[in-house]
Design a protein around this motif. Sequence first.
Motif, PDB file in Angstrom:
ATOM      1  N   PRO A 328     -27.431  17.992 -27.758  1.00 14.73           N
ATOM      2  CA  PRO A 328     -26.043  17.578 -28.000  1.00 14.73           C
ATOM      3  C   PRO A 328     -25.457  16.804 -26.815  1.00 14.73           C
ATOM      4  CG  PRO A 328     -26.361  19.836 -28.722  1.00 14.73           C
ATOM      5  CD  PRO A 328     -27.612  19.440 -28.002  1.00 14.73           C
ATOM      6  N   THR A 330     -22.030  14.062 -25.937  1.00 13.91           N
ATOM      7  CA  THR A 330     -20.821  13.328 -26.317  1.00 13.91           C
ATOM      8  C   THR A 330     -20.342  12.556 -25.104  1.00 13.91           C
ATOM      9  OG1 THR A 330     -20.203  15.078 -27.879  1.00 13.91           O
ATOM     10  CG2 THR A 330     -18.484  13.519 -27.245  1.00 13.91           C
ATOM     11  N   GLN A 346     -21.019  10.285 -30.041  1.00 12.66           N
ATOM     12  CA  GLN A 346     -21.854  11.477 -29.891  1.00 12.66           C
ATOM     13  C   GLN A 346     -23.090  11.318 -30.762  1.00 12.66           C
ATOM     14  OE1 GLN A 346     -19.392  14.362 -33.041  1.00 12.66           O
ATOM     15  NE2 GLN A 346     -19.472  14.878 -30.892  1.00 12.66           N
ATOM     16  N   ALA A 350     -24.785  16.725 -31.399  1.00 11.28           N
ATOM     17  CA  ALA A 350     -23.412  17.108 -31.064  1.00 11.28           C
ATOM     18  C   ALA A 350     -22.554  17.179 -32.317  1.00 11.28           C
ATOM     19  CB  ALA A 350     -22.818  16.110 -30.070  1.00 11.28           C
ATOM     20  N   ARG A 353     -23.141  20.363 -34.027  1.00  4.43           N
ATOM     21  CA  ARG A 353     -22.514  21.456 -33.293  1.00  4.43           C
ATOM     22  C   ARG A 353     -21.001  21.384 -33.365  1.00  4.43           C
ATOM     23  NH1 ARG A 353     -22.653  25.396 -31.333  1.00  4.43           N
ATOM     24  NH2 ARG A 353     -22.327  25.112 -29.095  1.00  4.43           N
ATOM     25  N   ILE A 355     -18.925  19.381 -31.841  1.00  2.00           N
ATOM     26  CA  ILE A 355     -18.314  19.196 -30.529  1.00  2.00           C
ATOM     27  C   ILE A 355     -17.088  18.295 -30.691  1.00  2.00           C
ATOM     28  CG2 ILE A 355     -18.661  18.374 -28.183  1.00  2.00           C
ATOM     29  CD1 ILE A 355     -20.423  20.764 -28.970  1.00  2.00           C
ATOM     30  N   THR A 359     -11.819  20.985 -27.831  1.00  7.26           N
ATOM     31  CA  THR A 359     -12.340  22.318 -27.544  1.00  7.26           C
ATOM     32  C   THR A 359     -12.602  22.488 -26.047  1.00  7.26           C
ATOM     33  OG1 THR A 359     -13.391  22.337 -29.711  1.00  7.26           O
ATOM     34  CG2 THR A 359     -14.116  23.993 -28.149  1.00  7.26           C
ATOM     35  N   TYR A 361     -14.668  23.972 -23.028  1.00  7.26           N
ATOM     36  CA  TYR A 361     -16.034  24.422 -22.760  1.00  7.26           C
ATOM     37  C   TYR A 361     -16.163  24.808 -21.288  1.00  7.26           C
ATOM     38  CZ  TYR A 361     -16.810  21.882 -27.149  1.00  7.26           C
ATOM     39  OH  TYR A 361     -16.737  21.424 -28.450  1.00  7.26           O
ATOM     40  N   SER A 425     -11.463  21.080 -21.766  1.00  9.33           N
ATOM     41  CA  SER A 425     -11.822  20.172 -22.849  1.00  9.33           C
ATOM     42  C   SER A 425     -12.212  18.826 -22.259  1.00  9.33           C
ATOM     43  CB  SER A 425     -10.653  19.995 -23.814  1.00  9.33           C
ATOM     44  OG  SER A 425      -9.617  19.240 -23.201  1.00  9.33           O
ATOM     45  N   PRO A 509     -23.232  24.397 -20.413  1.00  8.08           N
ATOM     46  CA  PRO A 509     -23.288  22.936 -20.627  1.00  8.08           C
ATOM     47  C   PRO A 509     -23.282  22.148 -19.318  1.00  8.08           C
ATOM     48  CG  PRO A 509     -21.076  23.752 -21.025  1.00  8.08           C
ATOM     49  CD  PRO A 509     -21.921  24.966 -20.780  1.00  8.08           C
ATOM     50  N   TYR A 524     -20.314  15.140 -21.915  1.00  2.00           N
ATOM     51  CA  TYR A 524     -20.519  16.571 -22.111  1.00  2.00           C
ATOM     52  C   TYR A 524     -21.823  16.770 -22.864  1.00  2.00           C
ATOM     53  CZ  TYR A 524     -20.022  21.283 -23.972  1.00  2.00           C
ATOM     54  OH  TYR A 524     -20.240  22.596 -24.306  1.00  2.00           O
ATOM     55  N   GLU A 526     -25.080  19.815 -23.932  1.00  2.00           N
ATOM     56  CA  GLU A 526     -25.413  21.227 -24.093  1.00  2.00           C
ATOM     57  C   GLU A 526     -26.927  21.400 -24.111  1.00  2.00           C
ATOM     58  OE1 GLU A 526     -21.584  23.029 -26.566  1.00  2.00           O
ATOM     59  OE2 GLU A 526     -23.487  22.673 -27.611  1.00  2.00           O
TER      60      GLU A 526
END
Length: 545
Positions: A328, A330, A346, A350, A353, A355, A359, A361, A425, A509, A524, A526
């Motif tokens: 993932p 983005t 993304q 992602a 998921r 994303i 949100t 993280y 975020s 992440p 971002y 993961e």
Amino acid sequence: MGSRVKWAALAACVVVACAAAFGIKQLVSNHPDTGSTAAMNAFAAAWSKQDAATAASYTTAPGQASEALTQTFQAMNARQVDVVVEKPVEYSDGTASFSLRTTWTFDKDHTFTSTSNAGARNLSTGWKITWEPAVIAPGLPIGGSIREVRTDATPAPTVNSRSGKTLLYLQPVNEIILDPTQTRNVAASARQLAVTLQPIAPLVTADVINQKLAETPGKAITAVTLRDSDMGVMTRNPSSVPGVTVRKAGMLVMADRRLNSPLEAGLTNYWQAIRDATAGWQVQMVGPGMAPRRLDGEQGPPGADVETTVDQGVQLSLGDAAVEVGQPATIMALDATTGGILGVAQNSYAADRAITLDTAYPVGTTLDPVLTAVDRSARDAQETPQAVLDRLGLGVQFTVPGASTPTSGPGVATIDLQSETSKMSMTNMAALGVAMARSSTGTRSSVAPFVIKGVPTKVVGGALGDLGADLTKPIWQAMTTTAKTGDASDLTAAPGLRALVGTNGPEGPGWFVGVQGGKVIVIYTEGPKSGTAALQVAQKYFRIK
């Protein structure tokens, strides 16, 4: 003698005339005291309650009346119906006539009123309304109905890029729908549909279709949505597959088919709000073999186009960079001076998921130099660290019209100066990057990221503000060191880069916040080695931008 005869004849004529007049008065009355009035009023009352079955029971053809009334009630979808009996007249031959004035009230309180003529007959079962479709509305044919529909002003607004070019526009599309209840062999239909779609949508496999069917057992699913130009690529009509239908619709789509962005959801939501605000309505009469006939309605003016900060070239580069890694990822780009969002992309991992930019993280070690500077600045200024964080765009919550996910709302950013439990975020990290970029040019104030020109971002949980050099200088120095000799030093094709890089442990992440070439880049990722993955995405972006 002759005179008496004449007077007798004249008297007889007067008696007959009076009797005739008296008889008509009894046969034709505006206020009959028999059961016809009761039947008329009961019919009108049931109609007012939109009770098709009860209303139909007062007619000479309950089955036909119930079907027609049910169809009309559903098609009109009125909030309230008022039916009034007018001009009831009963005749001595067991029939009657009357008028129905029907007022339909819809949402937003617009109304439609019509007057129809009807009759009644006194049968062995009592007075019944003589059923014909025209009872619903004058001129309604057999099998017809009236309906209330939404109308939209033309031309539809477009969503434009920062240069004024069309980014998204309303396009006719074809929804390919598979209904499992309309085929004897669902698995076979799924396989046949996948084969049919293969030339234009090879990723919509039989497994993908079956998975969608499993998520909503027994219900129809949209296997894929295709533009008109896509339909010609297939060698077989999808509707020839058992259980499959093709439904025409309109959808806001990218003008450049190479572009794909999570921003589409938020921009579409904003665009739709404009369409809803300017929408009109229309009551139409429809029936077999006839074009819809307008009976009433109103239409507002076209809505304004949506002007955004998105750069189509940047968006294309972001899309190419996001697919660099098999986990993932983005990536988001912003104008380093204004905070305008230039694009977001993304990869499919992602997207799966879910994303989002909203949100929060875990940030792990990414903000260590920032938190150190914040702690020192807060002590020197004798204020809370939270207030300092808020001015940097950290700790607050952003709702960005056109970028925030319509269904989820913003995540909660949290900062703990004593641990690695802090969460941010992507929008928080973007605001930090822009604040640092602005401070490096002497503009010592933070701004909220935005994507629609002239539409401010909502900031809650704290306030952005002025930033002193005692706060920004050590952060900028740390970003310089990271880019020159630290974790981001291996990146090439990025002259003048300043960056923050970090992870939340081996499983991520991972984060990258960079300032370069008048842009802020936030990445971002993961999964395992997500810090390395974030740097890979950054490198791909800098090489192709």
